[in-house]
Design an enzyme around this catalytic site. Structure first.
Site, PDB file in Angstrom:
ATOM      1  NE  ARG A   1     -12.641   7.133   5.192  1.00  0.00           N
ATOM      2  CZ  ARG A   1     -13.186   8.261   5.629  1.00  0.00           C
ATOM      3  NH1 ARG A   1     -14.270   8.750   5.056  1.00  0.00           N
ATOM      4  NH2 ARG A   1     -12.663   8.889   6.647  1.00  0.00           N
TER       5      ARG A   1
ATOM      6  CB  SER B   1      -2.475   6.637   7.441  1.00  0.00           C
ATOM      7  OG  SER B   1      -3.521   7.581   7.563  1.00  0.00           O
TER       8      SER B   1
ATOM      9  CD  GLU C   1      -3.290  -1.605  -3.584  1.00  0.00           C
ATOM     10  OE1 GLU C   1      -2.702  -0.935  -4.452  1.00  0.00           O
ATOM     11  OE2 GLU C   1      -3.802  -1.103  -2.567  1.00  0.00           O
TER      12      GLU C   1
ATOM     13  CG  HIS D   1      -6.253   1.306  -3.315  1.00  0.00           C
ATOM     14  ND1 HIS D   1      -5.640   0.865  -2.170  1.00  0.00           N
ATOM     15  CD2 HIS D   1      -7.066   2.319  -2.942  1.00  0.00           C
ATOM     16  CE1 HIS D   1      -6.056   1.578  -1.140  1.00  0.00           C
ATOM     17  NE2 HIS D   1      -6.921   2.472  -1.577  1.00  0.00           N
TER      18      HIS D   1
ATOM     19  N   GLY E   1      -4.957   1.110   3.435  1.00  0.00           N
ATOM     20  CA  GLY E   1      -5.604   0.682   4.667  1.00  0.00           C
ATOM     21  C   GLY E   1      -6.015   1.913   5.435  1.00  0.00           C
TER      22      GLY E   1
ATOM     23  CB  CYS F   1      -4.461   4.550  -0.451  1.00  0.00           C
ATOM     24  SG  CYS F   1      -5.929   5.489  -0.012  1.00  0.00           S
TER      25      CYS F   1
HETATM   26  N1  GLN Z   1      -8.273   7.290   4.507  1.00  0.00           N
HETATM   27  C1  GLN Z   1      -7.275   6.305   4.763  1.00  0.00           C
HETATM   28  C2  GLN Z   1      -6.201   6.802   5.710  1.00  0.00           C
HETATM   29  O1  GLN Z   1      -6.315   7.850   6.232  1.00  0.00           O
HETATM   30  C3  GLN Z   1      -6.624   5.803   3.500  1.00  0.00           C
HETATM   31  C4  GLN Z   1      -7.609   4.997   2.700  1.00  0.00           C
HETATM   32  C5  GLN Z   1      -7.006   3.882   1.916  1.00  0.00           C
HETATM   33  O2  GLN Z   1      -5.855   3.479   2.109  1.00  0.00           O
HETATM   34  N2  GLN Z   1      -7.808   3.319   1.070  1.00  0.00           N
HETATM   35  O3  GLN Z   1      -5.225   6.145   5.925  1.00  0.00           O
END
Ligand code: GLN
Length: 192
Positions: free
Chosen positions: A140, A49, A177, A175, A47, A79
């Site tokens: 990302r 952070s 999942e 990921h 998600g 992630c």
């Molecule tokens: N870039 C997101 C973050 O800083 C992480 C991206 C992801 O969980 N797909 O949390």
């Protein structure tokens, strides 16, 4: 029976719940202190952070979660979850709204490390302990910049660790999942 929580404040909660349920694990969404207290292990989803850190504060879960991790609770983070399981975060975000490390794995993780050109990408990675490569989806994604002596590197991408484990805490920059490959969730569940 062992009960695994999925931190359900933000991110791809449903996908992790589905992956764990498919493995026959007793699974519960965690939003409150009492729910956190009742689980034997926790998944922190992908998600954002910084958003998750904010919500952990709002829901008064930040310190309780740090305390459970310090106490040795098994955990798996993908992630954004990997970022939060670090002891140190590089490029954590704007001060006051930054992602905060919860601990769990002695490592420095850099947020959004792969940069804009390769914002999102997929690839097949060799993964220690798995016979066949893992098809990894990076969005990302962070990478790991430093690991402590007790941390095992399980997979790398572009030369950087992207899957690591310290004791019963596991983290991936990608990921699983999202791909229907349950092997990494299985690794985590088997360590409980
Ligand atoms: N870039 C997101 C973050 O800083 C992480 C991206 C992801 O969980 N797909 O949390």
């Amino acid at each position: 029976m062992t009960r695994v929580g999925v931190l359900a404040l933000q991110g791809d909660v449903r996908e992790h719940l589905a992956a764990l349920t498919a493995l026959g694990v007793d699974t519960v969404a965690v939003r409150r202190r009492a729910e956190l207290d009742a689980v034997d292990g926790l998944v922190i989803p992908g998600g954002e952070s910084t958003a998750m850190t904010h919500l952990l504060r709002v829901f008064e879960l930040l310190e309780p979660l740090r305390a459970r991790l310090a106490d040795g609770m098994p955990a798996y983070g993908s992630c954004a979850g990997m970022i939060l399981l670090a002891t140190e975060i590089a490029d954590a975000g704007v001060p006051g709204r930054e992602a905060l490390p919860l601990g769990g794995i002695d490592m420095t993780v850099r947020r959004n490390a792969f940069g804009r050109q390769v914002d999102s990408f997929e690839g097949d990675l060799d993964f220690t302990g798995l016979d066949e490569p893992v098809h990894a989806v990076f969005i990302r994604a962070p990478w790991v910049e430093r690991v402590g002596d007790d941390v095992e590197v399980l997979a790398r991408a572009a030369g950087h660790p992207v899957a690591v484990r310290q004791g019963r805490v596991l983290a991936t920059a990608f990921h699983p999942e999202m791909t229907g490959d349950r092997r990494i969730h299985k690794l985590f569940v088997e360590s409980l």
